[in-house]
Design a protein around this motif. Structure first.
Motif, PDB file in Angstrom:
ATOM      1  N   PHE A   1       0.843  -1.187   0.000  1.00 29.59           N
ATOM      2  CA  PHE A   1       0.000   0.000   0.000  1.00 29.59           C
ATOM      3  C   PHE A   1       0.884   1.245   0.000  1.00 29.59           C
ATOM      4  CE2 PHE A   1      -3.268  -2.867   1.760  1.00 29.59           C
ATOM      5  CZ  PHE A   1      -4.376  -2.449   1.043  1.00 29.59           C
ATOM      6  N   GLY A   2       0.546   2.201  -0.867  1.00 29.59           N
ATOM      7  CA  GLY A   2       1.236   3.481  -0.896  1.00 29.59           C
ATOM      8  C   GLY A   2       0.256   4.606  -0.623  1.00 29.59           C
ATOM      9  N   ILE A   3       0.755   5.732  -0.137  1.00 29.04           N
ATOM     10  CA  ILE A   3      -0.116   6.875   0.153  1.00 29.04           C
ATOM     11  C   ILE A   3      -0.657   7.450  -1.151  1.00 29.04           C
ATOM     12  CG2 ILE A   3      -0.217   9.226   1.073  1.00 29.04           C
ATOM     13  CD1 ILE A   3       1.865   8.397   3.139  1.00 29.04           C
ATOM     14  N   HIS A   4      -1.982   7.553  -1.230  1.00 26.35           N
ATOM     15  CA  HIS A   4      -2.635   8.109  -2.418  1.00 26.35           C
ATOM     16  C   HIS A   4      -3.058   9.557  -2.187  1.00 26.35           C
ATOM     17  CE1 HIS A   4      -4.889   8.137  -6.171  1.00 26.35           C
ATOM     18  NE2 HIS A   4      -5.919   8.660  -5.507  1.00 26.35           N
ATOM     19  N   GLN A   5      -3.580   9.844  -0.958  1.00 26.84           N
ATOM     20  CA  GLN A   5      -4.079  11.193  -0.686  1.00 26.84           C
ATOM     21  C   GLN A   5      -4.144  11.434   0.815  1.00 26.84           C
ATOM     22  OE1 GLN A   5      -7.845  12.055  -2.581  1.00 26.84           O
ATOM     23  NE2 GLN A   5      -7.989  14.111  -1.749  1.00 26.84           N
ATOM     24  N   GLN A   6      -3.927  12.682   1.220  1.00 30.19           N
ATOM     25  CA  GLN A   6      -4.041  13.094   2.624  1.00 30.19           C
ATOM     26  C   GLN A   6      -5.243  14.022   2.770  1.00 30.19           C
ATOM     27  OE1 GLN A   6      -2.095  11.775   4.874  1.00 30.19           O
ATOM     28  NE2 GLN A   6       0.050  11.733   4.263  1.00 30.19           N
ATOM     29  N   PHE A   7      -5.935  13.925   3.922  1.00 22.70           N
ATOM     30  CA  PHE A   7      -7.104  14.754   4.195  1.00 22.70           C
ATOM     31  C   PHE A   7      -6.885  15.509   5.513  1.00 22.70           C
ATOM     32  CE2 PHE A   7      -8.394  11.091   1.780  1.00 22.70           C
ATOM     33  CZ  PHE A   7      -9.290  11.571   0.832  1.00 22.70           C
ATOM     34  N   PRO A   8      -6.989  16.830   5.528  1.00 20.58           N
ATOM     35  CA  PRO A   8      -6.834  17.569   6.783  1.00 20.58           C
ATOM     36  C   PRO A   8      -7.978  17.260   7.746  1.00 20.58           C
ATOM     37  CG  PRO A   8      -7.587  19.032   5.033  1.00 20.58           C
ATOM     38  CD  PRO A   8      -7.263  17.722   4.389  1.00 20.58           C
ATOM     39  N   THR A   9      -7.671  16.679   8.895  1.00 24.41           N
ATOM     40  CA  THR A   9      -8.689  16.329   9.885  1.00 24.41           C
ATOM     41  C   THR A   9      -8.203  16.720  11.274  1.00 24.41           C
ATOM     42  OG1 THR A   9      -7.775  14.081   9.995  1.00 24.41           O
ATOM     43  CG2 THR A   9      -9.686  14.418   8.575  1.00 24.41           C
ATOM     44  N   SER A  10      -9.116  16.713  12.219  1.00 23.71           N
ATOM     45  CA  SER A  10      -8.774  16.987  13.612  1.00 23.71           C
ATOM     46  C   SER A  10      -9.491  15.974  14.485  1.00 23.71           C
ATOM     47  CB  SER A  10      -9.192  18.411  14.004  1.00 23.71           C
ATOM     48  OG  SER A  10      -8.855  18.677  15.348  1.00 23.71           O
ATOM     49  N   ALA A  11      -8.718  15.165  15.206  1.00 25.61           N
ATOM     50  CA  ALA A  11      -9.272  14.126  16.078  1.00 25.61           C
ATOM     51  C   ALA A  11     -10.263  13.245  15.318  1.00 25.61           C
ATOM     52  CB  ALA A  11      -9.929  14.742  17.308  1.00 25.61           C
ATOM     53  N   ALA A  12      -9.882  12.804  14.128  1.00 22.20           N
ATOM     54  CA  ALA A  12     -10.761  11.941  13.328  1.00 22.20           C
ATOM     55  C   ALA A  12     -10.932  10.597  14.019  1.00 22.20           C
ATOM     56  CB  ALA A  12     -10.193  11.756  11.927  1.00 22.20           C
ATOM     57  N   MET A  13     -12.175  10.167  14.185  1.00 23.77           N
ATOM     58  CA  MET A  13     -12.469   8.930  14.900  1.00 23.77           C
ATOM     59  C   MET A  13     -12.950   7.805  13.990  1.00 23.77           C
ATOM     60  SD  MET A  13     -11.637   9.751  17.901  1.00 23.77           S
ATOM     61  CE  MET A  13     -12.144   8.228  18.648  1.00 23.77           C
ATOM     62  N   ASP A  14     -13.551   8.165  12.862  1.00 24.36           N
ATOM     63  CA  ASP A  14     -14.120   7.135  11.999  1.00 24.36           C
ATOM     64  C   ASP A  14     -14.101   7.622  10.556  1.00 24.36           C
ATOM     65  OD1 ASP A  14     -15.286   4.762  11.250  1.00 24.36           O
ATOM     66  OD2 ASP A  14     -17.238   5.155  12.160  1.00 24.36           O
ATOM     67  N   VAL A  15     -14.173   6.680   9.635  1.00 24.68           N
ATOM     68  CA  VAL A  15     -14.202   6.995   8.213  1.00 24.68           C
ATOM     69  C   VAL A  15     -15.119   5.996   7.532  1.00 24.68           C
ATOM     70  CG1 VAL A  15     -12.121   5.594   7.802  1.00 24.68           C
ATOM     71  CG2 VAL A  15     -12.811   7.314   6.113  1.00 24.68           C
TER      72      VAL A  15
END
Length: 245
Positions: free
Chosen positions: A152-166
Motif C-alpha cells: 500500500f502506498g499513500i494516495h491522498q491526505q485529508f486535513p482532519t482533527s481528532a478523526a475517529m471514523d471513516v
C-alpha cells in the motif's frame, strides 16, 4: 496483546483459535512483535499482478503501544497489513502503513477506525488518524494497493482533527468518503481515547464538522463536497434506502 484469529470448525460447530497475528510471524515472544490496543480490523482482497491469484489481506488499526513511563504518554503504532499464506495456513505479516505526520520532526500518528473499499479495479484503505503527540490536528490518509509491489502506498491526505471514523459509500457513479471528527483542537495530546483522562489530556468541548468528500475522476482525487455540523462525533454509518443515501 495482539490480534487473534478464529476459524469455524464444522465438526465442532464452533469457532476455534487459529493463531495470533504477529509482526515476526510468531517466531518470537517479544510483545513488540504483536499488535497493540487494536482498535479496528478490515478484510479485503486483490489480485496478484503476476500469478493472477487472489490475495487475501487483513489490515489492523493499532491505537497505541505501551505507555512511556518517563513522559507518561502513549506511543503511536502503525496499522499492520497481513496476507494469507496458503502454505503456512495463516495470515503472515506483510507491512506497516506509513503513519508519519506532516511536521518537520516526523512525529507518528495515532490511528482510529479504517475502511477498505474498491473503485474500479483499484483497492484502497482509508485510515482516520486521531492525532499525534502534541496535537489532534493531523491528516487522515487514503492508501492505494499496488499489486505489482504487493504494497500500500499513500494516495491522498485529508486535513482532519481528532478523526475517529471513516466511511465510504458509492451512489450510482459517485464515490464518497466521510470523516467523523471528535472535536477541533490544537491542545496538548498525551494519548488516544483515554476514557478516564490521563496526565496532560485535554477534552475541549468545541465542535468540529464531519466532512464529506466526493471523488473527482479528472484528478483521481477526492475533493471536499460538504461539511455537516457535528460535535463529539465518534462514528459514522452509511446506508441506502430505495437507492437514496
Amino acid at each position: 496483546s495482539g490480534t487473534r484469529m478464529y476459524m469455524w470448525n464444522v465438526d465442532m460447530q464452533k469457532f476455534r483459535f487459529l493463531h495470533r497475528l504477529s509482526w515476526a510471524n510468531g517466531t518470537t515472544a517479544d510483545p513488540f512483535d504483536y499488535d497493540h490496543a487494536a482498535y479496528d480490523v478490515e478484510y479485503s482482497h486483490s489480485t496478484d499482478a503476476v500469478s493472477g491469484d487472489t490475495v487475501h489481506l487483513l489490515i489492523v488499526s493499532n491505537a497505541y503501544s505501551f505507555v512511556d513511563d518517563i513522559q507518561y504518554r502513549n506511543i503511536p503504532v502503525p496499522c499492520t497489513v497481513y496476507w494469507w499464506s496458503s502454505s503456512a495456513g495463516r495470515f503472515v505479516f506483510l507491512e506497516h502503513l506509513d503513519n508519519t505526520g506532516e511536521d518537520i520532526a516526523g512525529k507518528k500518528k495515532f490511528a482510529a477506525k479504517l475502511k477498505t473499499f474498491t473503485m474500479g479495479r483499484e483497492l484502497y484503505v482509508a485510515v482516520a488518524y486521531t492525532g499525534e503527540i502534541g496535537s489532534y490536528d493531523v491528516s487522515s490518509t487514503l492508501y492505494r494497493w499496488d499489486s505489482s509491489l504487493s504494497s500500500f502506498g499513500i494516495h491522498q491526505q485529508f486535513p482532519t482533527s481528532a478523526a475517529m471514523d471513516v466511511a465510504h459509500i458509492r451512489s450510482f457513479e459517485n464515490d464518497f468518503i466521510v470523516f467523523a471528527s471528535w472535536f477541533s483542537s490544537g491542545q496538548v495530546y498525551s494519548g488516544p481515547l483515554s476514557q478516564g483522562g490521563a496526565q496532560g489530556d485535554v477534552f475541549p468541548s468545541d465542535s468540529n464538522d464531519t466532512i464529506v468528500y466526493i471523488y473527482d475522476n479528472s484528478t483521481a482525487l477526492f475533493v471536499e463536497l460538504q461539511r455537516i455540523p457535528t460535535s463529539g462525533a465518534y462514528g459514522i454509518e452509511t446506508f441506502t434506502i430505495s437507492e437514496e443515501i
